[in-house]
Design a protein around this motif. Structure first.
Motif, mmCIF file in Angstrom:
data_model
loop_
_atom_site.group_PDB
_atom_site.id
_atom_site.type_symbol
_atom_site.label_atom_id
_atom_site.label_comp_id
_atom_site.label_asym_id
_atom_site.label_seq_id
_atom_site.Cartn_x
_atom_site.Cartn_y
_atom_site.Cartn_z
ATOM 1 N N SER A 154 0.825 -1.214 0.000
ATOM 2 C CA SER A 154 0.000 0.000 0.000
ATOM 3 C C SER A 154 0.855 1.258 0.000
ATOM 4 O O SER A 154 0.504 2.258 -0.643
ATOM 5 N N GLU A 155 2.005 1.205 0.688
ATOM 6 C CA GLU A 155 2.869 2.376 0.749
ATOM 7 C C GLU A 155 3.518 2.679 -0.599
ATOM 8 O O GLU A 155 3.519 3.827 -1.058
ATOM 9 N N HIS A 156 4.054 1.669 -1.244
ATOM 10 C CA HIS A 156 4.722 1.909 -2.522
ATOM 11 C C HIS A 156 3.732 2.225 -3.624
ATOM 12 O O HIS A 156 4.024 3.022 -4.523
ATOM 13 N N ASN A 157 2.560 1.632 -3.555
ATOM 14 C CA ASN A 157 1.532 1.982 -4.526
ATOM 15 C C ASN A 157 1.088 3.434 -4.338
ATOM 16 O O ASN A 157 0.849 4.156 -5.309
ATOM 17 N N ALA A 158 1.019 3.867 -3.074
ATOM 18 C CA ALA A 158 0.672 5.261 -2.803
ATOM 19 C C ALA A 158 1.731 6.209 -3.363
ATOM 20 O O ALA A 158 1.413 7.234 -3.979
#
Length: 396
Positions: A154-158
């Protein structure tokens, strides 16, 4: 879309795999399951095969394959069962496959994910260890094959969503000052330090915001997961470790931020549900319904932030040191952590000893350059051996 895309899901019975299959099932006009893999949950894998009718299923052992094949035939399915790493690589690189969800936890996911990259597939990368262990080699393979690499964490996609489209030119070239990687702080964010000696695997696995597997839940509790994500972010976005700052954000609503040189800070927000980044990557550059409820900011009411305490989270410090050292250090960090977490889940060591094992391995083994995959696995094997020696020496 003119053609239904064929999707291989590696790690189908885990939380990411199940969320992926949920999104796929919502869009039968767009996606079809080509292959599923599972490790030990054979009954669950059988049920998934019955529901999604893949052409292939992959399990780790011959005996399990025979059992699953018999059960599939009894259910009237023609799904063919393959075995082991070779089977994983086959379904990841098959000509018919359009995209591969790489969600096998740990080092076991590296070769199949690389096989998909080398075959030029669209990679939905949930297996962060692939980049942690072999970042330079992995990114070189992506560039050579023309594979599309989309982050699922979720962090890298964000971060991906907040970056300009041409971020591959370099952060300074596109006006990015730093990446702000958010972390929930896990279940022990406010636990008195003296009590960490006595926490149980069940407590470590009780994440306040996310539903995840046991290994990744422990990594989240120790913030090793965030350390691995820091290393991954450096490779995904061509950033230096000093350009990635970890921010503890207990609500897990802001999934990460990008700070620009003009003073702008772009953030991606959403409910803590992995179907959002999965849907984003599956449909990229389009957007599709993920099944996730709309974010209710009035219900959330507040967003909190704090700096991580490295005394509480020594694994985060060790990961940053490995990122700065480069070479074989990240692979050794990951391997030592896998051994230590497994020992903790088996109740052989206390929770703080996870960091102790990793620290000793990194101190004992010198960092070397990694120019080929064999060197990655050699570093991995050496770190595992040293970690096991720690366990034996301490009677664990």
């Amino acid at each position: 879309m003119s053609r239904v895309q064929q999707i291989t899901v590696l790690g189908a019975t885990g939380s990411i795999g199940l969320s992926t299959l949920d999104v796929i099932a919502r869009h039968p006009d767009r996606y079809q399951v080509f292959a599923l893999s599972g490790f030990s949950r054979l009954a669950e894998l059988l049920a998934l095969c019955v529901r999604h009718v893949p052409r292939f299923a992959v399990v780790p052992e011959v005996a399990a394959a025979r059992t699953l094949q018999d059960d599939l035939r009894a259910a009237g399915l023609s799904t063919r069962v393959l075995v082991g790493e070779q089977g994983l690589c086959e379904v990841a690189s098959a000509p018919e496959v359009d995209a591969v969800m790489a969600a096998i936890v740990g080092a076991a996911g590296l070769r199949p994910t690389l096989a998909a990259v080398e075959a030029g597939k669209k990679i939905l990368l949930a297996n962060k260890e692939a980049l942690v262990m072999s970042g330079a080699l992995f990114m070189q393979a992506v560039g050579k094959s023309g594979s599309v690499l989309l982050p699922i964490d979720s962090e890298h996609n964000a971060i991906f969503q907040c970056m300009p489209g041409d971020f591959s030119r370099g952060l300074s070239q596109v006006g990015v000052r730093r990446i702000l990687l958010t972390a929930s702080g896990g279940p022990f964010r406010q636990t008195p330090l003296a009590e960490l000696e006595h926490v149980s695997p069940e407590q470590a696995c009780a994440h306040p915001n996310w539903s995840m597997g046991r290994k990744i839940s422990v990594d989240s509790a120790s913030m090793m997961n965030k350390g691995l994500e820091l290393i991954e972010a450096c490779w995904l976005f061509d950033a230096k470790p000093s350009q990635v700052e970890v921010v503890v954000h207990p609500q897990s609503v802001i999934h990460s931020l990008v700070d620009y040189v003009d003073g702008s800070v772009l953030a991606q927000l959403g409910n803590p549900d992995m179907r959002t980044p999965i849907a984003n990557a599956l449909a990229w550059p389009e957007r599709i319904d993920s099944g996730v409820a709309p974010l209710d900011l009035f219900a959330i009411a507040r967003l909190d932030f704090q700096a991580p305490d490295e005394q509480r989270f020594p694994c985060l410090r060790l990961a940053r040191q490995a990122a700065e050292a480069g070479g074989s250090a990240p692979a050794m960090l990951n391997a030592a952590n896998e051994v230590a977490v497994s020992a903790f889940l088996d109740r052989r060591i206390r929770y703080p000893e996870i960091a102790s094992i990793i620290d000793e391995v990194l101190l004992l083994e010198p960092v070397v350059a990694v120019n080929e995959l064999d060197a990655v696995f050699a570093a991995d094997a050496k770190a595992r051996s040293l970690a096991e020696q720690w366990l034996q020496r301490n009677g664990r």
